[in-house]
Structure formats: C-alpha cells, structure tokens
Design an enzyme around this catalytic site. Structure first.
Site, PDB file in Angstrom:
ATOM      1  CB  CYS A  64      -8.389 -36.484  11.835  1.00  0.00           C
ATOM      2  SG  CYS A  64      -9.329 -34.949  11.879  1.00  0.00           S
ATOM      3  CB  SER A  67      -4.032 -27.373  14.869  1.00  0.00           C
ATOM      4  OG  SER A  67      -5.435 -27.539  14.969  1.00  0.00           O
ATOM      5  CG  HIS A 113     -11.287 -27.035  11.887  1.00  0.00           C
ATOM      6  ND1 HIS A 113     -10.247 -27.455  11.080  1.00  0.00           N
ATOM      7  CD2 HIS A 113     -10.712 -26.270  12.843  1.00  0.00           C
ATOM      8  CE1 HIS A 113      -9.101 -26.975  11.541  1.00  0.00           C
ATOM      9  NE2 HIS A 113      -9.358 -26.241  12.612  1.00  0.00           N
ATOM     10  CG  HIS A 149     -12.234  -8.530   7.397  1.00  0.00           C
ATOM     11  ND1 HIS A 149     -11.979  -7.398   6.670  1.00  0.00           N
ATOM     12  CD2 HIS A 149     -12.940  -8.116   8.473  1.00  0.00           C
ATOM     13  CE1 HIS A 149     -12.495  -6.349   7.282  1.00  0.00           C
ATOM     14  NE2 HIS A 149     -13.099  -6.755   8.384  1.00  0.00           N
ATOM     15  CD  GLN A 170       5.751  -2.517   1.366  1.00  0.00           C
ATOM     16  OE1 GLN A 170       6.053  -3.569   1.938  1.00  0.00           O
ATOM     17  NE2 GLN A 170       5.873  -2.367   0.071  1.00  0.00           N
TER      18      GLN A 170
HETATM   19  P1  H2U Z   1      -7.302 -24.502  14.561  1.00  0.00           P
HETATM   20  O1  H2U Z   1      -6.821 -25.560  13.621  1.00  0.00           O
HETATM   21  O2  H2U Z   1      -8.057 -23.411  13.847  1.00  0.00           O
HETATM   22  O3  H2U Z   1      -6.228 -24.009  15.454  1.00  0.00           O
HETATM   23  O4  H2U Z   1      -8.432 -25.137  15.478  1.00  0.00           O
HETATM   24  C1  H2U Z   1      -8.293 -26.271  16.202  1.00  0.00           C
HETATM   25  C2  H2U Z   1      -8.844 -26.045  17.587  1.00  0.00           C
HETATM   26  O5  H2U Z   1      -9.237 -27.300  18.094  1.00  0.00           O
HETATM   27  C3  H2U Z   1      -7.830 -25.463  18.539  1.00  0.00           C
HETATM   28  O6  H2U Z   1      -8.301 -24.241  19.064  1.00  0.00           O
HETATM   29  C4  H2U Z   1      -8.955 -27.353  19.459  1.00  0.00           C
HETATM   30  C5  H2U Z   1      -7.697 -26.520  19.644  1.00  0.00           C
HETATM   31  O7  H2U Z   1      -7.702 -25.925  20.919  1.00  0.00           O
HETATM   32  N1  H2U Z   1      -8.810 -28.759  19.837  1.00  0.00           N
HETATM   33  C6  H2U Z   1      -9.734 -29.325  20.686  1.00  0.00           C
HETATM   34  O8  H2U Z   1     -10.623 -28.636  21.191  1.00  0.00           O
HETATM   35  N2  H2U Z   1      -9.650 -30.665  20.969  1.00  0.00           N
HETATM   36  C7  H2U Z   1      -8.686 -31.477  20.475  1.00  0.00           C
HETATM   37  O9  H2U Z   1      -8.695 -32.648  20.733  1.00  0.00           O
HETATM   38  C8  H2U Z   1      -7.571 -30.921  19.667  1.00  0.00           C
HETATM   39  C9  H2U Z   1      -7.717 -29.492  19.265  1.00  0.00           C
HETATM   40 ZN    ZN Z   2     -10.558 -35.475   9.974  1.00  0.00          ZN
END
Ligand code: H2U
Ligand code: ZN
Length: 343
Positions: A55, A167, A172, A302, A327
């Site tokens: 991760c 992602s 987070h 929201h 809708q």
């Molecule tokens: P989301 O899961 O909400 O998309 O957020 C993850 C963000 O983390 C995403 O905008 C950033 C991605 O650009 N990111 C990093 O800054 N560094 C990383 O090593 C992987 C993802």
């Molecule tokens: Zn983690």
C-alpha cells in the site's frame, strides 16, 4: 384534462428543485420495482490486513514517485505525486491567450494533497473512535487554514470504495485547493447569496430546521448538526451534513460542534455500511465557504453514495440523464427511512 387543483401524488413521477444549484431532479418512485439484469460490481472487502506492504499510503512504505512515508502514528499529509493542479511556483502565471469566445483559456493554479486518516490500512471513518475522527477534523481544519491563506477555494474530499473510483482502501481523503472557484462553488455561492439577499438568513440553516420539524428526510441530528437525505437528492442514499447554527467555514466550528460532528459522521457512516452490509462506497466532500467570504454561505458536506439495490449494483448516470435531466427511482423519504432504521 387533468384537474389543476389536485394535490401532486408523490408516489407518481414528479420533479423537485435543488435550491443550492437551481437544477431539477425527476423522482419516479413507481420504477423502483423494475427488473434488473445489468452491471454488478464486487462488494465487500474481506480479511483486510492492518498493514499492507504494497500500500502506498501505509506507514514506512514507498510511494509511486519514490518518496518514503514516515512511520506515522496518527494522520499524515503529503503533496499528491500526480497532482491535477500545480502552483504558480511550478507553472508560472502567464497571460491566458483565449481565442475569441469559442476557445477560452485560463490557468489552473492550485495545490493537491493526499490525507491519510489513520496508519491502519483496514480502518474506515465509520469504525474510528470519536477521538480519532476528531483528529481527522483537526487535520481538515489545519489544511484549510494553511491552504486557505493562499487559495480562494479549498476542496476537501474523500472517494471511498472501488465503485466510486478510489484507488486504495487505506482510509484517506484529498484536497485540491485552487485560486479559481470551481463550477459547483460558483453555483452554490450564487444561490446562497441570492437567498440571503431575499430573506436575510442562510438557505441551508432555514432548510434543515424545516427538515427537523417534518422529520420525513431526517437521518440523524442533535443540537449542533443535522444529516438529511435532501428533498432534491439525486444519488439513492445521498446525504447532506449541515451545522444548525450559521457557520460559514470549518474554521468556525467550536469544540462542541467538532465533537458532535465526529459523533454524527460515525452514526451516519455506520448506517451507510448497514444498508447492504458492506463498506458503503461514496464520493463526499466539504463545501466550506470561499476563503475570501460569501454572503449567506453555510458550511456543509455532501455524501454521494452510488449503491442502489445491493452491495454490487450501483447507479450509473443513464443516457436520459446525461442528455436531458437527472432522475431517481426510490424517493428521498424512503432512503431516509431506511437509514433511520439502521441507526
Ligand atoms: P484516490 O484513491 O482518492 O484516487 O486518491 C489517491 C491519490 O493518491 C491519487 O490522487 C495519489 C493519486 O494521484 N497518489 C500519490 O500521490 N502517490 C502515490 O504513490 C500513489 C497515488
Ligand atoms: Zn495502507
């Protein structure tokens, strides 16, 4: 000819207006029973570890850009390695060269950050203690204070769950702060200011007191905060989280409002998770006032959860909606009643 004096039957198709955006949503309650054999998505996450070596948000791990996370023990913030907006220090301010009214250009000055809510990979806001959620609220406020000194709009948001486009399951959120007002901010600013001009009160403060009086769309409330499925909700279990007294910014929250918010968010998020017995995906975020002020602006969050009929069937904006009008099938009242049952 229909009888013009007849009261509208809310179990039949009707339209409702969103006073924040001045847009309409069609409500079609009779359609909720239609058969479905469309897309399904994978639902619950089982057996999630507290630490995942792969991760990019877990403490001590390396991110995609090669940076290493500290071994943080509470919350942690870093500049997004793939930022959508870049500050003028990186992309210098240049005169926009628009080409007439058909090819209009402007720069996109901003800063994007990622906020880790906890070192625990498997936690969600719904299952954090009130004190842990308070540290997240403090983090939002600290970031707003810092970025708000430089930028006019600080968009704090959270995308949760793969269906919503997150992602990574690690708890987070993100911040995209910009020197320009984004579209939603412009529309909400205009409509709240116009209401304030007409009534001398905040649109959302008046609205939630009416909702508390009726109870039809209430999810939970106390003396400081209200959660409702708005009258004009678009997403099946959409909610609006609003402080009861006039409060423009997250920075204006006092200690009692912050504690109540931590409790209220937990209550709402656990009800969400109970709807389909799965961690509820959603897109959510704060609309805190533009940092240079806005008449009649009321702080609010929201929550836009896409799940519709099960842990793996999400609402997808349909062709008619993209071409003509938003809708929904289930009424906002039915969604609120379901959430209340689960508290
Ligand atoms: P989301 O899961 O909400 O998309 O957020 C993850 C963000 O983390 C995403 O905008 C950033 C991605 O650009 N990111 C990093 O800054 N560094 C990383 O090593 C992987 C993802
Ligand atoms: Zn983690």
């Amino acid at each position: 000819m229909c009888d013009a004096t007849q009261v509208l039957d809310l179990s039949k198709p009707h339209r409702r207006r969103n006073p924040l955006t001045d847009e309409w949503v069609i409500v079609s309650p009779q359609r909720a029973t239609r058969p479905w054999s469309g897309r399904t998505d994978g639902g619950a996450r089982l057996g999630m570890p507290t630490y995942d070596p792969n991760c990019y948000l877990c403490p001590g791990n390396e991110r995609a850009g090669g940076q290493q996370n500290p071994t943080y023990t509470s919350t942690f913030v870093f500049d997004n390695d793939f930022a959508a907006l870049l500050p003028h220090e990186v992309v210098p301010n240049a005169r926009p060269e628009s080409d007439g009214e058909l090819f209009v250009l402007d720069d996109a000055d901003g800063t994007c950050r990622v906020l880790c809510f906890s070192p625990r990979h498997d936690l969600t806001l719904a299952h954090m203690s009130v004190d842990q959620v308070l540290t997240v609220i403090d983090l939002w406020r600290d970031q707003l204070a810092e970025l708000g000194a430089r930028y006019r709009w600080v968009q704090i948001f959270e995308t949760r769950g793969a269906i919503s486009g997150a992602s990574n399951p690690h708890p987070h959120g993100q911040i995209w702060a910009s020197s320009f007002l984004p579209n939603e901010a412009i529309v909400e600013m205009h409509n709240q200011a116009a209401y304030f001009e007409r009534h001398g009160t905040n649109l959302l403060v008046d609205y939630v007191e009416r909702e508390i009086a009726s109870g039809d769309r209430l999810v939970t409330h106390d003396e400081h905060w209200v959660v409702v499925v708005p009258y004009w909700a678009y997403w099946p279990y959409e909610t609006l989280v609003v402080p009861r007294r006039p409060t423009a910014s997250l920075l204006d929250l006092d200690g009692a409002q912050r504690r109540s918010l931590a409790e209220t968010l937990g209550t709402m998020l656990r009800a969400f998770d109970a709807v389909f017995d799965t961690p509820f995906p959603y897109c959510s975020g704060w609309h805190t006032a533009p940092t240079n002020g806005a008449a009649g602006w009321q702080l609010h969050a929201h929550y836009y959860p896409p799940l519709l009929r099960s842990a793996d069937v999400a609402k997808i904006p349909a062709s008619y909606e993209l071409l003509a009008n938003d809708q929904r099938d289930m009424t906002p009242e039915a969604a609120a009643a379901r959430l209340r049952e689960l508290i």
